[in-house]
Write a protein that holds these residues in place. Structure first.
Motif, PDB file in Angstrom:
ATOM      1  N   ALA B 116     -13.117  40.255   5.864  1.00  0.00           N
ATOM      2  CA  ALA B 116     -12.341  40.660   7.044  1.00  0.00           C
ATOM      3  C   ALA B 116     -13.254  40.732   8.268  1.00  0.00           C
ATOM      4  O   ALA B 116     -12.878  40.284   9.372  1.00  0.00           O
ATOM      5  CB  ALA B 116     -11.685  42.014   6.784  1.00  0.00           C
ATOM      6  N   ALA B 117     -14.443  41.286   8.092  1.00  0.00           N
ATOM      7  CA  ALA B 117     -15.391  41.383   9.215  1.00  0.00           C
ATOM      8  C   ALA B 117     -15.736  39.995   9.743  1.00  0.00           C
ATOM      9  O   ALA B 117     -15.835  39.781  10.955  1.00  0.00           O
ATOM     10  CB  ALA B 117     -16.658  42.102   8.744  1.00  0.00           C
ATOM     11  N   ARG B 118     -15.876  39.053   8.825  1.00  0.00           N
ATOM     12  CA  ARG B 118     -16.156  37.665   9.243  1.00  0.00           C
ATOM     13  C   ARG B 118     -15.008  37.118  10.076  1.00  0.00           C
ATOM     14  O   ARG B 118     -15.209  36.437  11.077  1.00  0.00           O
ATOM     15  CB  ARG B 118     -16.331  36.788   8.000  1.00  0.00           C
ATOM     16  CG  ARG B 118     -17.775  36.583   7.627  1.00  0.00           C
ATOM     17  CD  ARG B 118     -17.880  35.512   6.579  1.00  0.00           C
ATOM     18  NE  ARG B 118     -17.295  34.248   7.036  1.00  0.00           N
ATOM     19  CZ  ARG B 118     -17.037  33.212   6.246  1.00  0.00           C
ATOM     20  NH1 ARG B 118     -17.316  33.295   4.974  1.00  0.00           N
ATOM     21  NH2 ARG B 118     -16.513  32.107   6.723  1.00  0.00           N
ATOM     22  N   MET B 119     -13.780  37.408   9.642  1.00  0.00           N
ATOM     23  CA  MET B 119     -12.605  36.910  10.367  1.00  0.00           C
ATOM     24  C   MET B 119     -12.521  37.534  11.763  1.00  0.00           C
ATOM     25  O   MET B 119     -12.210  36.855  12.737  1.00  0.00           O
ATOM     26  CB  MET B 119     -11.326  37.225   9.571  1.00  0.00           C
ATOM     27  CG  MET B 119     -11.118  36.357   8.369  1.00  0.00           C
ATOM     28  SD  MET B 119     -10.930  34.600   8.786  1.00  0.00           S
ATOM     29  CE  MET B 119     -12.425  33.936   8.080  1.00  0.00           C
ATOM     30  N   PHE B 120     -12.796  38.851  11.846  1.00  0.00           N
ATOM     31  CA  PHE B 120     -12.788  39.508  13.154  1.00  0.00           C
ATOM     32  C   PHE B 120     -13.833  38.871  14.075  1.00  0.00           C
ATOM     33  O   PHE B 120     -13.625  38.719  15.269  1.00  0.00           O
ATOM     34  CB  PHE B 120     -13.069  41.014  13.008  1.00  0.00           C
ATOM     35  CG  PHE B 120     -11.893  41.803  12.509  1.00  0.00           C
ATOM     36  CD1 PHE B 120     -10.637  41.678  13.107  1.00  0.00           C
ATOM     37  CD2 PHE B 120     -12.032  42.689  11.444  1.00  0.00           C
ATOM     38  CE1 PHE B 120      -9.546  42.419  12.646  1.00  0.00           C
ATOM     39  CE2 PHE B 120     -10.945  43.427  10.978  1.00  0.00           C
ATOM     40  CZ  PHE B 120      -9.701  43.288  11.574  1.00  0.00           C
ATOM     41  N   ASP B 121     -14.938  38.479  13.474  1.00  0.00           N
ATOM     42  CA  ASP B 121     -16.018  37.873  14.249  1.00  0.00           C
ATOM     43  C   ASP B 121     -15.624  36.480  14.740  1.00  0.00           C
ATOM     44  O   ASP B 121     -15.869  36.115  15.883  1.00  0.00           O
ATOM     45  CB  ASP B 121     -17.257  37.783  13.338  1.00  0.00           C
ATOM     46  CG  ASP B 121     -18.525  37.931  14.139  1.00  0.00           C
ATOM     47  OD1 ASP B 121     -18.521  38.725  15.099  1.00  0.00           O
ATOM     48  OD2 ASP B 121     -19.514  37.247  13.816  1.00  0.00           O
ATOM     49  N   GLU B 122     -15.000  35.714  13.845  1.00  0.00           N
ATOM     50  CA  GLU B 122     -14.644  34.333  14.182  1.00  0.00           C
ATOM     51  C   GLU B 122     -13.383  34.245  15.025  1.00  0.00           C
ATOM     52  O   GLU B 122     -13.154  33.239  15.697  1.00  0.00           O
ATOM     53  CB  GLU B 122     -14.448  33.521  12.891  1.00  0.00           C
ATOM     54  CG  GLU B 122     -15.741  33.267  12.139  1.00  0.00           C
ATOM     55  CD  GLU B 122     -15.514  32.602  10.783  1.00  0.00           C
ATOM     56  OE1 GLU B 122     -14.418  32.023  10.564  1.00  0.00           O
ATOM     57  OE2 GLU B 122     -16.422  32.682   9.933  1.00  0.00           O
ATOM     58  N   HIS B 123     -12.536  35.282  14.968  1.00  0.00           N
ATOM     59  CA  HIS B 123     -11.265  35.269  15.706  1.00  0.00           C
ATOM     60  C   HIS B 123     -11.206  36.528  16.578  1.00  0.00           C
ATOM     61  O   HIS B 123     -10.654  37.554  16.156  1.00  0.00           O
ATOM     62  CB  HIS B 123     -10.071  35.225  14.751  1.00  0.00           C
ATOM     63  CG  HIS B 123     -10.095  34.033  13.839  1.00  0.00           C
ATOM     64  ND1 HIS B 123      -9.499  32.827  14.148  1.00  0.00           N
ATOM     65  CD2 HIS B 123     -10.678  33.839  12.615  1.00  0.00           C
ATOM     66  CE1 HIS B 123      -9.695  31.956  13.164  1.00  0.00           C
ATOM     67  NE2 HIS B 123     -10.415  32.562  12.216  1.00  0.00           N
ATOM     68  N   PRO B 124     -11.768  36.449  17.785  1.00  0.00           N
ATOM     69  CA  PRO B 124     -11.877  37.641  18.648  1.00  0.00           C
ATOM     70  C   PRO B 124     -10.526  38.284  18.958  1.00  0.00           C
ATOM     71  O   PRO B 124     -10.454  39.486  19.215  1.00  0.00           O
ATOM     72  CB  PRO B 124     -12.510  37.090  19.919  1.00  0.00           C
ATOM     73  CG  PRO B 124     -13.162  35.815  19.509  1.00  0.00           C
ATOM     74  CD  PRO B 124     -12.374  35.268  18.389  1.00  0.00           C
ATOM     75  N   GLY B 125      -9.449  37.513  18.927  1.00  0.00           N
ATOM     76  CA  GLY B 125      -8.130  38.052  19.256  1.00  0.00           C
ATOM     77  C   GLY B 125      -7.460  38.776  18.097  1.00  0.00           C
ATOM     78  O   GLY B 125      -6.446  39.472  18.284  1.00  0.00           O
ATOM     79  N   ALA B 126      -7.994  38.635  16.912  1.00  0.00           N
ATOM     80  CA  ALA B 126      -7.353  39.236  15.735  1.00  0.00           C
ATOM     81  C   ALA B 126      -7.498  40.754  15.765  1.00  0.00           C
ATOM     82  O   ALA B 126      -8.580  41.279  15.999  1.00  0.00           O
ATOM     83  CB  ALA B 126      -7.975  38.670  14.464  1.00  0.00           C
ATOM     84  N   MET B 127      -6.377  41.451  15.558  1.00  0.00           N
ATOM     85  CA  MET B 127      -6.408  42.917  15.532  1.00  0.00           C
ATOM     86  C   MET B 127      -6.289  43.448  14.103  1.00  0.00           C
ATOM     87  O   MET B 127      -6.657  44.579  13.818  1.00  0.00           O
ATOM     88  CB  MET B 127      -5.262  43.493  16.386  1.00  0.00           C
ATOM     89  CG  MET B 127      -5.389  43.173  17.869  1.00  0.00           C
ATOM     90  SD  MET B 127      -6.960  43.744  18.563  1.00  0.00           S
ATOM     91  CE  MET B 127      -6.788  45.504  18.401  1.00  0.00           C
TER      92      MET B 127
END
Lengths: 295, 167
Positions: B116-127
């Motif tokens: 999940a942390a990786r996804m937040f990093d790769e997708h700045p708009g993801a909440m």
């Protein structure tokens, strides 16, 4: 009785079987390394599929001092960027495999390849599967045993004689018995499963492999063929320790084993595992170790 | 036979004994006591003699995948599959990791949180990121001929929320 036991473990043997093991394993691991080159960032660094902390938590390292991450840390302290250090280590790994393949400074190359294979592929989680586990075992045998006695630059340079020795025989016996334990345990573990007893395991194995390009679901109309493939696997594995020793059945059983692994490679995509295991059987049971067959 | 060769035979016998213990999953090899036991375990690990060989046993493991569902501040949804490498070799490795995920509930939260942390990093708009691990349910041959098809079943799901909006 005692003379027979002494002959079994000490009769001089040709170095060619161990040389075939060396060449086959090195070639297979070079192929694997080429396949993994593009995937290095997927397993190390900030975009890795598994974090360093988790890698450290899940890998069972017998000697922490040999950790890959410790090596990368050491290089980082000396100003080498992690991505570059990793690529450099991988190049050293591939170079050691080339050395092993050619039989140049074979023992040193085997030690380097053994350590980096374990550090990068197994502890580093880059390629954790049966193929890597058996390659590690093969590299350990390569660093202990005289594997450069044939088809090697060390032999050409006179660093080894290539004469039949008792140590080669003992090494062959150890690997042969090791393989018998491996196959029997693999078969016995499968006997506990309903999928194997009902003959359907090969069907489920088809769906486990996500890289098969062809549609093999037509096999559902031929359950007998699936059952034959499943039970043949059981028979080959359980029969290995009994059929591979008698001279009359040895060649046939070894070939049957290699055919089984070819099936694993094509049907399940287990190319590295299959090549490693086929190399083991071909080297220690198919190729003659008679002293007169020395290169 | 020379004394040296006899000693080497003894070493080979000890090596094969450790191989057999590894194959039989002998408990003392897992948790050794004393210096000798620990040395034996280290040797087993370094030589590969501690390996077990029951691959695809007692049953063929199901295919598994990681599905990461992203939701941005406007409620817009996106789905990503965890990148698992270009080569079959790397994909095999992810399979091993997911097998470990399935076997060790204690490690699941940490692994999912890392993804999940990786996804937040790769997708700045993801909440919000929902990490799901799914297993393929394969029908039997008889069911397949009756029209059943493989489907995905979730074995684990956890949702992570970004605490501080990314600037």
């Amino acid at each position: 009785m005692i003379p027979a036991v002494v002959r079994f473990v000490a009769a001089p043997a040709s170095p060619r079987p161990l040389a075939l093991l060396r060449v086959g394993i090195a070639a297979t691991l070079l192929l694997q390394a080429a396949l993994l080159w593009a995937d290095l960032p997927s397993f190390f660094g900030s975009s890795a599929v598994v974090s360093r902390a988790l890698r450290e938590a899940i890998a069972d390292r017998p000697l922490p001092a040999l950790e890959l991450d410790a090596s990368l840390d050491w290089l980082a302290r000396h100003g080498v960027e992690q991505a570059l250090a990793l690529r450099a280590l991988f190049v050293v790994y591939a170079a050691s495999l080339v050395g092993l393949l050619l039989g140049w400074r074979t023992r040193v190359m085997a030690i380097v390849a053994w350590w980096l294979q374990q550090s990068l592929l197994v502890w580093g989680q880059l390629a954790v599967h049966g193929g890597s586990a058996f390659a590690h075992i093969a590299l350990f045998y390569c660093l202990l045993l005289p594997v450069a006695g044939a088809w090697s630059l060390d032999r050409r340079a006179g660093r080894t004689t290539g004469a039949p020795t008792a140590l080669v025989r003992l090494g062959l016996r150890a690997i042969q018995i090791h393989l018998c334990v491996v196959y029997f345990e693999a078969g016995a573990a499968k006997l506990l499963g309903e999928q194997y007893l009902s003959g359907e395991a090969a069907w489920y194995a088809l769906f486990h492999a996500d890289w098969i390009t062809g549609d093999l679901t037509w096999l559902a109309r031929m359950p007998w063929l699936v059952a034959v493939a499943t039970w043949l696997t059981l028979i080959v594995e359980l029969g290995y320790p009994f059929m591979i020793w008698p001279r009359r059945t040895r060649r046939g059983w070894a070939l049957l084993t290699i055919v089984m692994h070819a099936g694993f490679a094509v049907g399940m995509g287990l190319w590295v595992f299959s090549l490693v295991m086929s190399t083991f059987t071909a080297a220690v049971f198919l190729l003659s170790a008679a002293p007169q067959d020395s290169a | 036979m020379t004394t040296r060769h006899a000693a080497l035979c003894l070493f080979a016998a000890l090596h094969l004994f450790v191989v057999a213990c590894g194959a039989l999953r002998v408990a003392w090899l897992e948790a050794p006591a004393g210096i000798a036991g620990k040395a034996l375990k280290a040797y087993a690990g370094l030589s590969g003699a501690d390996a077990t060989y029951g691959f695809f046993a007692p049953a063929v493991p199901p295919r598994r995948r990681v599905r990461l569902e992203l939701v941005d501040a406007d409620g817009k949804q996106d789905v990503a599959l965890l990148h698992d490498g270009a080569s079959p070799e790397a994909r095999s490795s992810l399979k091993s990791l997911l097998a470990l995920f399935a076997k060790t509930p204690a490690a699941r939260h940490d692994i999912a949180a890392y993804w999940a942390a990786r996804m937040f990093d790769e997708h700045p708009g993801a909440m919000r990121v929902t990490a799901a691990v799914e297993e393929m349910v394969t029908p039997s041959m008889v069911s397949y001929l009756d029209g059943a098809r493989p489907s995905w079943s979730r074995i684990y799901t956890e949702t992570f929320t970004r605490l501080v909006p990314r600037r």
